[in-house]
Design a protein around this motif. Structure first.
Motif, PDB file in Angstrom:
ATOM      1  N   TYR A 142      -9.364-125.908  -6.141  1.00 38.93           N
ATOM      2  CA  TYR A 142      -8.262-126.533  -7.181  1.00 38.93           C
ATOM      3  C   TYR A 142      -7.405-125.242  -7.351  1.00 38.93           C
ATOM      4  O   TYR A 142      -6.573-125.840  -8.127  1.00 38.93           O
ATOM      5  CB  TYR A 142      -9.259-126.691  -7.851  1.00 38.93           C
ATOM      6  N   ILE A 143      -8.006-124.430  -8.657  1.00 36.39           N
ATOM      7  CA  ILE A 143      -6.247-123.802  -8.945  1.00 36.39           C
ATOM      8  C   ILE A 143      -5.406-123.602  -7.911  1.00 36.39           C
ATOM      9  O   ILE A 143      -4.323-123.848  -8.759  1.00 36.39           O
ATOM     10  CB  ILE A 143      -7.083-122.053  -9.196  1.00 36.39           C
ATOM     11  N   LEU A 144      -5.339-123.039  -6.516  1.00 42.82           N
ATOM     12  CA  LEU A 144      -4.502-122.916  -5.592  1.00 42.82           C
ATOM     13  C   LEU A 144      -3.555-124.234  -5.316  1.00 42.82           C
ATOM     14  O   LEU A 144      -1.764-124.981  -5.630  1.00 42.82           O
ATOM     15  CB  LEU A 144      -4.623-122.760  -4.949  1.00 42.82           C
ATOM     16  N   GLN A 145      -4.203-125.372  -6.395  1.00 41.72           N
ATOM     17  CA  GLN A 145      -3.878-126.647  -5.833  1.00 41.72           C
ATOM     18  C   GLN A 145      -2.760-127.473  -6.515  1.00 41.72           C
ATOM     19  O   GLN A 145      -2.660-128.187  -7.308  1.00 41.72           O
ATOM     20  CB  GLN A 145      -3.812-127.756  -5.352  1.00 41.72           C
ATOM     21  N   SER A 146      -3.293-126.799  -8.228  1.00 43.00           N
ATOM     22  CA  SER A 146      -3.036-127.702  -9.644  1.00 43.00           C
ATOM     23  C   SER A 146      -2.034-127.377 -10.497  1.00 43.00           C
ATOM     24  O   SER A 146      -1.478-126.081 -10.140  1.00 43.00           O
ATOM     25  CB  SER A 146      -4.234-126.911 -10.711  1.00 43.00           C
ATOM     26  N   LYS A 147      -1.428-127.843 -11.155  1.00 42.38           N
ATOM     27  CA  LYS A 147      -0.079-127.478 -12.494  1.00 42.38           C
ATOM     28  C   LYS A 147      -0.158-126.985 -13.003  1.00 42.38           C
ATOM     29  O   LYS A 147       1.147-126.035 -13.403  1.00 42.38           O
ATOM     30  CB  LYS A 147       0.828-129.201 -12.480  1.00 42.38           C
ATOM     31  N   VAL A 148      -1.295-126.533 -13.695  1.00 47.68           N
ATOM     32  CA  VAL A 148      -1.468-125.940 -15.086  1.00 47.68           C
ATOM     33  C   VAL A 148      -1.622-124.688 -14.193  1.00 47.68           C
ATOM     34  O   VAL A 148      -0.933-123.863 -15.888  1.00 47.68           O
ATOM     35  CB  VAL A 148      -2.585-126.158 -15.608  1.00 47.68           C
ATOM     36  N   PHE A 149      -1.314-124.140 -13.048  1.00 41.61           N
ATOM     37  CA  PHE A 149      -1.670-122.657 -13.111  1.00 41.61           C
ATOM     38  C   PHE A 149      -0.060-122.181 -12.880  1.00 41.61           C
ATOM     39  O   PHE A 149      -0.281-122.801 -11.938  1.00 41.61           O
ATOM     40  CB  PHE A 149      -2.871-122.211 -12.405  1.00 41.61           C
ATOM     41  N   THR A 150      -0.648-120.312 -13.770  1.00 40.28           N
ATOM     42  CA  THR A 150       0.739-120.204 -12.957  1.00 40.28           C
ATOM     43  C   THR A 150       0.976-119.921 -11.862  1.00 40.28           C
ATOM     44  O   THR A 150       0.044-119.346 -10.939  1.00 40.28           O
ATOM     45  CB  THR A 150       1.688-118.887 -14.062  1.00 40.28           C
ATOM     46  N   ASP A 151       2.560-119.057 -10.333  1.00 43.94           N
ATOM     47  CA  ASP A 151       2.297-118.889  -9.336  1.00 43.94           C
ATOM     48  C   ASP A 151       1.252-117.345  -9.065  1.00 43.94           C
ATOM     49  O   ASP A 151       0.787-116.697  -8.217  1.00 43.94           O
ATOM     50  CB  ASP A 151       3.193-118.780  -8.868  1.00 43.94           C
ATOM     51  N   GLU A 152       1.760-116.865 -10.066  1.00 41.42           N
ATOM     52  CA  GLU A 152       1.335-115.591 -10.526  1.00 41.42           C
ATOM     53  C   GLU A 152      -0.844-115.820 -10.608  1.00 41.42           C
ATOM     54  O   GLU A 152      -0.955-114.770 -10.262  1.00 41.42           O
ATOM     55  CB  GLU A 152       1.954-114.656 -11.743  1.00 41.42           C
ATOM     56  N   GLU A 153      -1.053-116.782 -11.615  1.00 44.38           N
ATOM     57  CA  GLU A 153      -2.348-116.517 -11.581  1.00 44.38           C
ATOM     58  C   GLU A 153      -2.565-117.342 -10.131  1.00 44.38           C
ATOM     59  O   GLU A 153      -4.135-116.718  -9.872  1.00 44.38           O
ATOM     60  CB  GLU A 153      -2.603-117.754 -12.625  1.00 44.38           C
ATOM     61  N   LYS A 154      -1.793-118.655  -9.546  1.00 43.83           N
ATOM     62  CA  LYS A 154      -2.591-118.290  -8.170  1.00 43.83           C
ATOM     63  C   LYS A 154      -3.024-116.973  -6.927  1.00 43.83           C
ATOM     64  O   LYS A 154      -3.878-117.237  -6.241  1.00 43.83           O
ATOM     65  CB  LYS A 154      -1.759-119.568  -7.916  1.00 43.83           C
ATOM     66  N   SER A 155      -2.192-116.608  -6.867  1.00 41.16           N
ATOM     67  CA  SER A 155      -1.930-115.371  -6.382  1.00 41.16           C
ATOM     68  C   SER A 155      -3.080-114.033  -6.310  1.00 41.16           C
ATOM     69  O   SER A 155      -3.555-114.221  -6.167  1.00 41.16           O
ATOM     70  CB  SER A 155      -0.749-114.469  -6.701  1.00 41.16           C
ATOM     71  N   LEU A 156      -3.583-114.327  -7.941  1.00 43.00           N
ATOM     72  CA  LEU A 156      -4.646-113.555  -8.791  1.00 43.00           C
ATOM     73  C   LEU A 156      -5.986-114.021  -8.250  1.00 43.00           C
ATOM     74  O   LEU A 156      -6.951-113.252  -6.964  1.00 43.00           O
ATOM     75  CB  LEU A 156      -4.943-112.819  -9.752  1.00 43.00           C
ATOM     76  N   ILE A 157      -6.001-114.726  -8.038  1.00 44.63           N
ATOM     77  CA  ILE A 157      -7.170-115.641  -7.441  1.00 44.63           C
ATOM     78  C   ILE A 157      -7.330-116.179  -5.911  1.00 44.63           C
ATOM     79  O   ILE A 157      -8.794-115.675  -5.679  1.00 44.63           O
ATOM     80  CB  ILE A 157      -7.204-117.369  -7.780  1.00 44.63           C
ATOM     81  N   SER A 158      -6.450-115.946  -5.378  1.00 45.57           N
ATOM     82  CA  SER A 158      -6.379-116.025  -3.831  1.00 45.57           C
ATOM     83  C   SER A 158      -6.309-115.056  -3.378  1.00 45.57           C
ATOM     84  O   SER A 158      -7.124-114.682  -2.208  1.00 45.57           O
ATOM     85  CB  SER A 158      -4.986-116.792  -2.768  1.00 45.57           C
ATOM     86  N   GLY A 159      -6.351-113.781  -4.222  1.00 47.62           N
ATOM     87  CA  GLY A 159      -6.508-111.928  -3.942  1.00 47.62           C
ATOM     88  C   GLY A 159      -8.318-111.701  -4.210  1.00 47.62           C
ATOM     89  O   GLY A 159      -8.751-110.632  -3.179  1.00 47.62           O
ATOM     90  N   LEU A 160      -9.341-112.837  -4.564  1.00 44.89           N
ATOM     91  CA  LEU A 160     -10.097-112.610  -4.701  1.00 44.89           C
ATOM     92  C   LEU A 160     -11.045-113.541  -3.652  1.00 44.89           C
ATOM     93  O   LEU A 160     -10.980-113.639  -3.236  1.00 44.89           O
ATOM     94  CB  LEU A 160     -10.498-113.099  -6.346  1.00 44.89           C
TER      95      LEU A 160
END
Length: 165
Positions: free
Chosen positions: A147-165
């Motif tokens: 959800y986070i990776l496709q969401s428009k409310v999360f920044t690219d930085e936040e998405k990359s942080l989550i994708s690394g976990l």
């Protein structure tokens, strides 16, 4: 009397035996495909406010999604309010439960702005980002990550942080 007892017992067992992994997939599918909303709604129709907060939140989401397909504006609004009230009830009951917050964020992000149901987006977003690494269920973690990776409310930085976990 015996029939009533059996009926109530089967409803209670059914609501408690719902598989969250299956509901997560059904929610995601229903959010993206209106032909799957009714099936998702039926799967949570026996859930009551006394059930687990995640189940209550999914029922609220199902009602809110179903409201989108109502014929009249009044029915859409009433259904949406009913669904949202269940999600809010779940969060009030257990404010630190991540799944109801995840569901609320998804509903708020995808609701028309005219409904005014968007005041908790920043709070829920921050909550998910903070709690993400503590999620024990791999299934739930993957759903939230997707959800986070496709969401428009999360920044690219936040998405990359989550994708690394």
């Amino acid at each position: 009397m015996r029939f009533l007892f059996i009926l109530l017992t089967s409803c209670l067992v059914n609501a408690q035996s719902l598989d969250l992994s299956t509901l997560r997939v059904a929610y995601k599918d229903a959010a993206h495909d209106s032909t799957k909303v009714e099936s998702f709604f039926q799967s949570v129709s026996l859930v009551s406010k006394q059930d687990k907060v995640a189940l209550v939140a999914y029922k609220g989401a199902a009602i809110a999604l179903k409201a989108r397909m109502a014929k009249s504006i009044k029915a859409k609004k009433e259904g949406f309010i009913e669904g949202v009230s269940l999600i809010e009830h779940a969060i009030e009951k257990e404010p630190n439960a991540i799944e109801p917050r995840f569901i609320r964020l998804g509903i708020q992000e995808n609701s028309p702005k005219i409904l005014g149901y968007n005041k908790d987006i920043a709070t829920d977003k921050a909550f998910l980002l903070k709690q993400f690494k503590h999620i024990r269920s791999a299934n739930l973690k993957n759903h939230i990550k997707d959800y986070i990776l496709q969401s428009k409310v999360f920044t690219d930085e936040e998405k990359s942080l989550i994708s690394g976990l």
